[in-house]
Design a protein around this motif. Structure first.
Motif, mmCIF file in Angstrom:
data_model
loop_
_atom_site.group_PDB
_atom_site.id
_atom_site.type_symbol
_atom_site.label_atom_id
_atom_site.label_comp_id
_atom_site.label_asym_id
_atom_site.label_seq_id
_atom_site.Cartn_x
_atom_site.Cartn_y
_atom_site.Cartn_z
ATOM 1 N N ARG A 11 -5.773 -2.428 -2.938
ATOM 2 C CA ARG A 11 -4.843 -1.706 -2.074
ATOM 3 C C ARG A 11 -4.926 -2.289 -0.669
ATOM 4 N NH1 ARG A 11 -8.080 1.937 -4.179
ATOM 5 N NH2 ARG A 11 -8.781 2.622 -2.127
ATOM 6 N N PHE A 12 -3.866 -2.154 0.090
ATOM 7 C CA PHE A 12 -3.858 -2.672 1.457
ATOM 8 C C PHE A 12 -5.023 -2.127 2.280
ATOM 9 C CE2 PHE A 12 0.991 -3.633 2.000
ATOM 10 C CZ PHE A 12 0.898 -4.628 1.035
ATOM 11 N N GLU A 13 -5.375 -0.861 2.053
ATOM 12 C CA GLU A 13 -6.459 -0.230 2.811
ATOM 13 C C GLU A 13 -7.810 -0.918 2.580
ATOM 14 O OE1 GLU A 13 -4.414 1.638 0.619
ATOM 15 O OE2 GLU A 13 -3.049 2.041 2.291
ATOM 16 N N THR A 20 0.450 -6.103 5.471
ATOM 17 C CA THR A 20 -0.705 -5.291 5.070
ATOM 18 C C THR A 20 -1.219 -4.397 6.188
ATOM 19 O OG1 THR A 20 -2.312 -6.983 5.690
ATOM 20 C CG2 THR A 20 -1.516 -7.008 3.397
ATOM 21 N N ASP A 80 3.023 -6.023 -1.891
ATOM 22 C CA ASP A 80 4.064 -5.017 -2.082
ATOM 23 C C ASP A 80 3.887 -3.900 -1.061
ATOM 24 O OD1 ASP A 80 5.735 -2.953 -2.960
ATOM 25 O OD2 ASP A 80 5.408 -3.426 -5.073
ATOM 26 N N GLY A 81 4.799 -3.866 -0.072
ATOM 27 C CA GLY A 81 4.712 -2.872 0.987
ATOM 28 C C GLY A 81 5.063 -1.468 0.537
ATOM 29 N N ARG A 82 5.862 -1.318 -0.482
ATOM 30 C CA ARG A 82 6.213 0.011 -0.985
ATOM 31 C C ARG A 82 5.035 0.664 -1.692
ATOM 32 N NH1 ARG A 82 12.148 -1.252 -3.295
ATOM 33 N NH2 ARG A 82 13.188 -1.292 -1.289
ATOM 34 N N ARG A 83 4.402 -0.098 -2.580
ATOM 35 C CA ARG A 83 3.245 0.437 -3.316
ATOM 36 C C ARG A 83 1.954 0.252 -2.550
ATOM 37 N NH1 ARG A 83 3.216 -2.873 -8.135
ATOM 38 N NH2 ARG A 83 1.220 -1.888 -8.491
ATOM 39 N N ARG A 84 1.972 -0.596 -1.492
ATOM 40 C CA ARG A 84 0.814 -0.905 -0.645
ATOM 41 C C ARG A 84 -0.333 -1.502 -1.459
ATOM 42 N NH1 ARG A 84 0.843 -0.200 4.232
ATOM 43 N NH2 ARG A 84 -1.369 0.225 4.491
ATOM 44 N N ASP A 122 9.485 -5.461 3.073
ATOM 45 C CA ASP A 122 8.575 -4.644 2.272
ATOM 46 C C ASP A 122 7.916 -5.407 1.122
ATOM 47 O OD1 ASP A 122 10.870 -4.999 0.778
ATOM 48 O OD2 ASP A 122 10.920 -2.933 0.037
#
Length: 131
Positions: A61-63, A116, A46-50, A32
């Protein structure tokens, strides 16, 4: 032969910091969270907060990351230079780092893609390099 010995000794004394612009150091790699130190900063995926942050500040943001680009380029010394970029849109790319090691570029690029969820664009051709 003496000339070759002197040249060899001289090259062995060159400080590796001269090659430091080609550096990717993995600090932490968990399912994560992926941390990477480069000459461009300390990146945290950060995979939790993306979110992606650099030097403690949120970048995006990952998006927002459309793709991860692993780009092969050739420098003047004849070595292949590998660049890892976050592609956000036509006008915005964020360079994560560079390396002379193709395996390292592949591994880091793949890890960023995994965390991501962005699309990977790899092994681009530049300066007649074909992979």
């Amino acid at each position: 032969m003496a000339l070759l010995d002197r040249l060899s000794a001289w090259f062995s004394r060159i400080d590796k910091s001269l090659l430091g612009i080609f550096e990717l150091e993995i600090v932490e790699d968990r399912h994560d969270r992926f941390e990477l130190k480069t000459r461009r900063g300390h990146f945290v995926f950060d995979g939790r907060r993306r979110v992606v942050s650099r030097n403690g500040r949120t970048l995006l943001r990952f998006e927002q990351v459309k793709s991860i680009d692993v780009i092969a380029d050739k420098d003047t010394g004849g070595f292949s230079e590998w660049k890892i970029d976050l592609y956000v849109n036509f006008l915005r790319r964020i360079r994560v780092g560079t390396t002379l090691d193709d395996a390292q570029a592949s591994m880091v690029g793949a890890r960023i893609i995994t965390i991501t969820g962005a699309k990977g664009i790899g092994w681009k051709e530049r300066h007649d390099i074909r992979y």
